[in-house]
Scaffold this motif. Structure first.
Motif, PDB file in Angstrom:
ATOM      1  N   GLU A  93     149.878 112.624  56.493  1.00  0.00           N
ATOM      2  CA  GLU A  93     150.621 112.788  55.238  1.00  0.00           C
ATOM      3  C   GLU A  93     151.601 113.959  55.287  1.00  0.00           C
ATOM      4  O   GLU A  93     152.601 113.959  54.566  1.00  0.00           O
ATOM      5  N   ARG A  94     151.329 114.934  56.130  1.00  0.00           N
ATOM      6  CA  ARG A  94     152.202 116.102  56.215  1.00  0.00           C
ATOM      7  C   ARG A  94     153.545 115.780  56.860  1.00  0.00           C
ATOM      8  O   ARG A  94     154.524 116.497  56.635  1.00  0.00           O
ATOM      9  N   SER A  97     158.130 108.381  53.080  1.00  0.00           N
ATOM     10  CA  SER A  97     158.437 107.020  52.674  1.00  0.00           C
ATOM     11  C   SER A  97     159.807 106.621  53.230  1.00  0.00           C
ATOM     12  O   SER A  97     160.768 107.386  53.171  1.00  0.00           O
ATOM     13  N   GLY A  98     159.861 105.437  53.802  1.00  0.00           N
ATOM     14  CA  GLY A  98     161.102 104.950  54.395  1.00  0.00           C
ATOM     15  C   GLY A  98     161.233 105.218  55.875  1.00  0.00           C
ATOM     16  O   GLY A  98     162.140 104.672  56.528  1.00  0.00           O
ATOM     17  N   ASN A 144     150.631 102.726  53.410  1.00  0.00           N
ATOM     18  CA  ASN A 144     150.415 103.399  52.124  1.00  0.00           C
ATOM     19  C   ASN A 144     151.377 104.569  51.926  1.00  0.00           C
ATOM     20  O   ASN A 144     151.705 104.928  50.788  1.00  0.00           O
ATOM     21  N   LEU A 145     151.828 105.160  53.029  1.00  0.00           N
ATOM     22  CA  LEU A 145     152.777 106.268  52.946  1.00  0.00           C
ATOM     23  C   LEU A 145     154.221 105.785  52.816  1.00  0.00           C
ATOM     24  O   LEU A 145     155.144 106.595  52.705  1.00  0.00           O
ATOM     25  N   ALA A 148     159.550 108.473  63.777  1.00  0.00           N
ATOM     26  CA  ALA A 148     158.305 109.068  64.267  1.00  0.00           C
ATOM     27  C   ALA A 148     157.585 108.084  65.175  1.00  0.00           C
ATOM     28  O   ALA A 148     157.733 106.863  65.043  1.00  0.00           O
ATOM     29  N   ALA A 149     156.815 108.639  66.097  1.00  0.00           N
ATOM     30  CA  ALA A 149     155.892 107.862  66.916  1.00  0.00           C
ATOM     31  C   ALA A 149     154.494 108.392  66.643  1.00  0.00           C
ATOM     32  O   ALA A 149     154.263 109.604  66.716  1.00  0.00           O
ATOM     33  N   VAL A 150     153.576 107.494  66.306  1.00  0.00           N
ATOM     34  CA  VAL A 150     152.202 107.880  65.996  1.00  0.00           C
ATOM     35  C   VAL A 150     151.286 107.286  67.056  1.00  0.00           C
ATOM     36  O   VAL A 150     151.280 106.067  67.279  1.00  0.00           O
ATOM     37  N   ALA A 151     150.522 108.151  67.711  1.00  0.00           N
ATOM     38  CA  ALA A 151     149.588 107.720  68.762  1.00  0.00           C
ATOM     39  C   ALA A 151     148.206 108.262  68.436  1.00  0.00           C
ATOM     40  O   ALA A 151     147.682 109.141  69.122  1.00  0.00           O
TER      41      ALA A 151
END
Length: 272
Positions: free
Chosen positions: A42-43, A47-48, A67-68, A116-119
């Motif tokens: 969340e930090r 959104s978008g 959800n974000l 962003a890339a989330v791993a």
């Protein structure tokens, strides 16, 4: 990472199936870890944002990204995990695609394509010798100022949490193997069907800088909640007190003295 390593990991997660979703719910450490990971995410996700999710599994954090308000390109290197994710979110307009992807090869994506890339879930812990290539690839595909947000397995916290099992295993395969794991973080010295690279917090900073990035935040997961205590069961039953505990736990996980005390390390980094 050798082809044998890749084959072993795919087979492990193919067989693991939906348990990858359920592990975040089955006990208190898992539920607290989920909260720590969610709040960390969340930090940095807005959104978008267009987000590449690597190692998405059945979608526990795909849900949080949706959800974000993110637009998500979902990837995993397990056909079974990817299909579970697709089944769960096939009606979602927030998921733009599902692709088989190895974290070590993001060449199908253009430079700066994502915000962003989330791993999460430790994909980088399976890159082994190719981890520099993997992280450099993640920095390449995010825009200038974009984020790489990841979690990896923690060496010292895992040793602490699973100490009894480590001692028993060392009696079977020998203390030299245990010494090698604690020296290198490489669980392949122990053998077994689930192997990974574990890290100290200082390793993360060195890795990110070596790959041309800068760490913006780092956190452990978990801290006090790794204690197997009946007190935690009682605490979870009181909504107000539990919320206060979670607030304190998340704060504690980010303290320098607690970073290496949990089973995972989370970090957010941007490319220089």
């Amino acid at each position: 990472m050798t082809q044998d390593d890749r084959h072993m990991m795919r087979a492990y997660y193919d067989e693991y199936g939906n348990a990858e979703w359920e592990r975040h719910e089955k006990d208190i450490p898992g539920r607290v870890s989920l909260e720590v990971h969610k709040r960390f995410l969340e930090r940095f996700i807005n959104s978008g944002d267009r987000v590449l999710e690597i190692g998405a599994g059945p979608g526990r954090f795909t849900l949080e990204l949706i959800n974000l308000g993110a637009q998500v390109a979902v990837t995993d290197f397990s056909d079974v995990q990817l299909e579970l994710n697709k089944t769960r979110f096939t009606r979602s307009t927030s998921v733009e695609s599902w692709q088989i992807l190895d974290v070590c090869d993001t060449s199908m994506y253009a430079d700066g394509e994502f915000d962003a890339a989330v791993a999460y879930g430790g994909p980088l812990s399976y890159a082994f010798e190719n981890i520099d290539e993997a992280l450099t690839g993640l920095f390449r595909i995010v825009r200038p100022g974009g984020m790489v947000i990841a979690s990896v397995m923690s060496l010292l916290g895992t040793w602490r949490y699973f100490l009894e099992a480590v001692i028993q295993e060392s009696e079977i395969i020998g203390e030299d193997a245990n010494d090698a794991v604690l020296r290198t973080g490489d669980l392949r010295h122990m053998g077994g069907t689930h192997v990974c690279q574990m890290f100290r917090s200082r390793d993360i900073t060195e890795l990110v800088e070596r790959c041309g990035g800068q760490v913006l935040a780092i956190s452990g997961s978990n801290w006090a909640s790794l204690e197997k205590s009946e007190a935690l069961v009682q605490l979870e039953g009181d909504a107000d007190r539990w919320q206060r505990f979670l607030d304190h736990e998340v704060t504690a996980c980010g303290e320098p003295g607690a970073l290496d005390g949990g089973t995972h390390l989370l970090f957010a980094a941007t490319r220089n």
